[in-house]
Scaffold this motif. Sequence first.
Motif, PDB file in Angstrom:
ATOM      1  N   ALA A  40       0.849  -1.191   0.000  1.00 44.42           N
ATOM      2  CA  ALA A  40       0.000   0.000   0.000  1.00 44.42           C
ATOM      3  C   ALA A  40       0.875   1.227   0.000  1.00 44.42           C
ATOM      4  O   ALA A  40       1.489   1.544   1.002  1.00 44.42           O
ATOM      5  CB  ALA A  40      -0.905  -0.032   1.203  1.00 44.42           C
ATOM      6  N   GLY A  41       0.933   1.901  -1.107  1.00 42.05           N
ATOM      7  CA  GLY A  41       1.853   3.021  -1.287  1.00 42.05           C
ATOM      8  C   GLY A  41       1.367   4.279  -0.615  1.00 42.05           C
ATOM      9  O   GLY A  41       0.469   4.248   0.222  1.00 42.05           O
ATOM     10  N   PHE A  42       2.007   5.371  -0.972  1.00 41.03           N
ATOM     11  CA  PHE A  42       1.656   6.660  -0.381  1.00 41.03           C
ATOM     12  C   PHE A  42       1.279   7.643  -1.479  1.00 41.03           C
ATOM     13  O   PHE A  42       1.850   7.628  -2.573  1.00 41.03           O
ATOM     14  CB  PHE A  42       2.846   7.222   0.401  1.00 41.03           C
ATOM     15  N   ALA A 289      14.908   9.147   2.308  1.00 38.27           N
ATOM     16  CA  ALA A 289      13.964   8.938   3.403  1.00 38.27           C
ATOM     17  C   ALA A 289      13.527   7.479   3.443  1.00 38.27           C
ATOM     18  O   ALA A 289      13.380   6.838   2.407  1.00 38.27           O
ATOM     19  CB  ALA A 289      12.753   9.835   3.212  1.00 38.27           C
ATOM     20  N   PHE A 290      13.331   6.973   4.669  1.00 33.60           N
ATOM     21  CA  PHE A 290      12.879   5.585   4.806  1.00 33.60           C
ATOM     22  C   PHE A 290      11.728   5.478   5.788  1.00 33.60           C
ATOM     23  O   PHE A 290      11.497   6.364   6.612  1.00 33.60           O
ATOM     24  CB  PHE A 290      14.024   4.667   5.240  1.00 33.60           C
ATOM     25  N   ILE A 291      11.018   4.374   5.672  1.00 35.37           N
ATOM     26  CA  ILE A 291      10.072   3.955   6.711  1.00 35.37           C
ATOM     27  C   ILE A 291      10.485   2.548   7.138  1.00 35.37           C
ATOM     28  O   ILE A 291      10.862   1.723   6.289  1.00 35.37           O
ATOM     29  CB  ILE A 291       8.606   3.983   6.231  1.00 35.37           C
ATOM     30  N   TYR A 292      10.461   2.321   8.439  1.00 31.61           N
ATOM     31  CA  TYR A 292      10.761   1.000   8.985  1.00 31.61           C
ATOM     32  C   TYR A 292       9.481   0.483   9.615  1.00 31.61           C
ATOM     33  O   TYR A 292       8.938   1.087  10.549  1.00 31.61           O
ATOM     34  CB  TYR A 292      11.880   1.116  10.026  1.00 31.61           C
ATOM     35  N   LEU A 300      11.259   5.344   0.932  1.00 41.81           N
ATOM     36  CA  LEU A 300       9.931   5.943   0.767  1.00 41.81           C
ATOM     37  C   LEU A 300       9.671   6.417  -0.661  1.00 41.81           C
ATOM     38  O   LEU A 300       8.528   6.392  -1.125  1.00 41.81           O
ATOM     39  CB  LEU A 300       9.762   7.107   1.746  1.00 41.81           C
ATOM     40  N   THR A 301      10.713   6.836  -1.361  1.00 47.83           N
ATOM     41  CA  THR A 301      10.501   7.320  -2.733  1.00 47.83           C
ATOM     42  C   THR A 301       9.909   6.209  -3.604  1.00 47.83           C
ATOM     43  O   THR A 301       9.075   6.469  -4.469  1.00 47.83           O
ATOM     44  CB  THR A 301      11.829   7.816  -3.336  1.00 47.83           C
ATOM     45  N   SER A 302      10.330   4.975  -3.318  1.00 44.52           N
ATOM     46  CA  SER A 302       9.844   3.856  -4.129  1.00 44.52           C
ATOM     47  C   SER A 302       8.397   3.503  -3.812  1.00 44.52           C
ATOM     48  O   SER A 302       7.789   2.692  -4.501  1.00 44.52           O
ATOM     49  CB  SER A 302      10.725   2.622  -3.907  1.00 44.52           C
TER      50      SER A 302
END
Lengths: 377, 244
Positions: A40-42, A289-292, A300-302
């Motif tokens: 589920a993207g952003f 930027a990342f999300i863990y 996050l860009t991906s």
Amino acid sequence: MTDYRLTTRYVAISRCRSLWLCCVLAAGFVICVLPAAANAGFIITDLGQGNTPAAISALGQYVVGQNAAGHAFLYDTLSNQTQDLGTLGGASSQANGVNDSGQVVGQAANASNVTTAFLYSNGTMQSLGTLPGGGSSGANAINDAGQVVGSSDSSHGTDAFVYDSVNKMIDITGTDAANGINASGLVTGDEPYNNFNSIAFIYDSATKTKQNLIPDDGYSGGNAINASGDIVGFSESASDYHLHAFLYNGSYNNLGDLPGYDSSAALGINASGQVVGDSYNAGQNDHSAFIYSGGVMTDLTSQLDNGAGWSLKYAYAISDSGQIVGEGTYNGVEHGFLLTADATVTPEPGSLALWGLAAAGMTLRAAFYIGTKNNPA
Amino acid sequence: MRPYLSLLLVLALTAGSGALAGVLGSRWQAPPDTLDAAARLDRLPATFGEWELIDEMPFEESAAVILECARSSNRSYRHRESGETVHMAIFVGPPGPTSVHTPEICYSSQGFHLASSGQRRKYRPTASEAAPADAANARSPSVATANGPGGAANHEFRKTVFLPDVRRPLKLIVYYGWCSGRLWQAPEQPRFSFGGLPYLYKIQLAAQVVTRLDQEDADPCDEFLGDFLPALAHSGFYSPSESQ
């Protein structure tokens, strides 16, 4: 004359094959759609060129930061209204924290261009002053009880502080800065270590006790703390001497780095334990930027569903519902962003087309097979 | 025959350049003055102006080996009024290794990245410090141009600014320079400028500053040098036998 038993057998076989076909098609559809649902993207919302968000309230209604004019701003995501909070009489200000009541803290310059911590509440910005003997200060976070943390110059250097309306500014002696506070009044931040490095600490504002967070003596810093007391930040690894994002939830967890990078720092955490931050190469100013989440660190860009032209550099904070604020570049120019989880499940066009072709082919084959068996001539 | 000539030429050039580098870096030269120069580190002032010595730490052993330094001093001073702290490392050794390791490289592997480099800061010696031009330093073209009003030679340092790799409202200000006589200098090519000298001092100052919006940042190193240089001259640190 038709053999009844034979016809019945063919009907049974064809029903069985139809059921099998339905299962295959359903499975194909699920497989086709699953990747989109699992990742589920952003959806990215552009907060504007030169606007730098710093924090989002736990419920996600308020976003604060510094606008392109160099003033603190407050953005209400429900009403879609942005407010310039002004200054304390000087040229600039910057908001660093916000609670669910919309109270904002940060730093602002006065008419003499001296910067002090401020609290913006009920439409009024007030200076929180400094520790005794200090000239300047800055506030970094505020909890729902109105306790504020930050750093201030003092007669003996820079120290972290906790402020509340009754006790005013309390010095956390021997520290550098307090960066996060939760509803229970637990504070995390940095205390000085080995000249120009620091060690992460946790401080209980109720008992006024402090302890170092990372047991070894490497360089570390505490950035944020959630309602459960989980702390995130960065710490130096004894194996590669690089800084890596950590999550402290009763025990220390090195969160690693994004592929292609050797360092990272965790900047925000929400009530569910999702962590955001940035990954980078040591000594260089390139960040992603990342999300863990769920034990996996993701770029996050991906994850952007509408991210053409965007490169997300820093994710500063995450709300309890997973909204993320940060800073990146859009077509090479710095912009602030707000990410919202994309609730729609959209299958990838390529996968959907393949599934459609397969389904059509299998339907034709099944129809041909049943027709052949019903007319064995 | 020709292949041997070419080989001999290559060998001669290699050996010659190695020998030249060795001479310039005092690789084989006995250091008759180095012990005296090292002993003068005892004269570093503990208090001057509003600054007071608050901590003295051993120099990192691995760094001392790399720099081949004969002696070093690694200390912190605090300003009594402002609470600002300046960390000072000063060491003496052969000019080769002493001149090649600069903070631009060192700090970039310690959680910082370079924000600006190469800014030159000059300090005019006070009247009591003034002396004739230093013969050794005068070899450097960049030093020769480092004259203040009236033609008096100035102390000169290079200023670099680092930002932390992690997001913090901080900056690290670093000053550095070299000295072989009575003037601190920061030439573009220190290895060539100071090559052949019996010893060389290097000083490195570092201070961490909290950045607050666009408020003009304090520069504790600048304030420190303004007080330290005259105090160093009065302490007897510079050898009276040297021309300056």
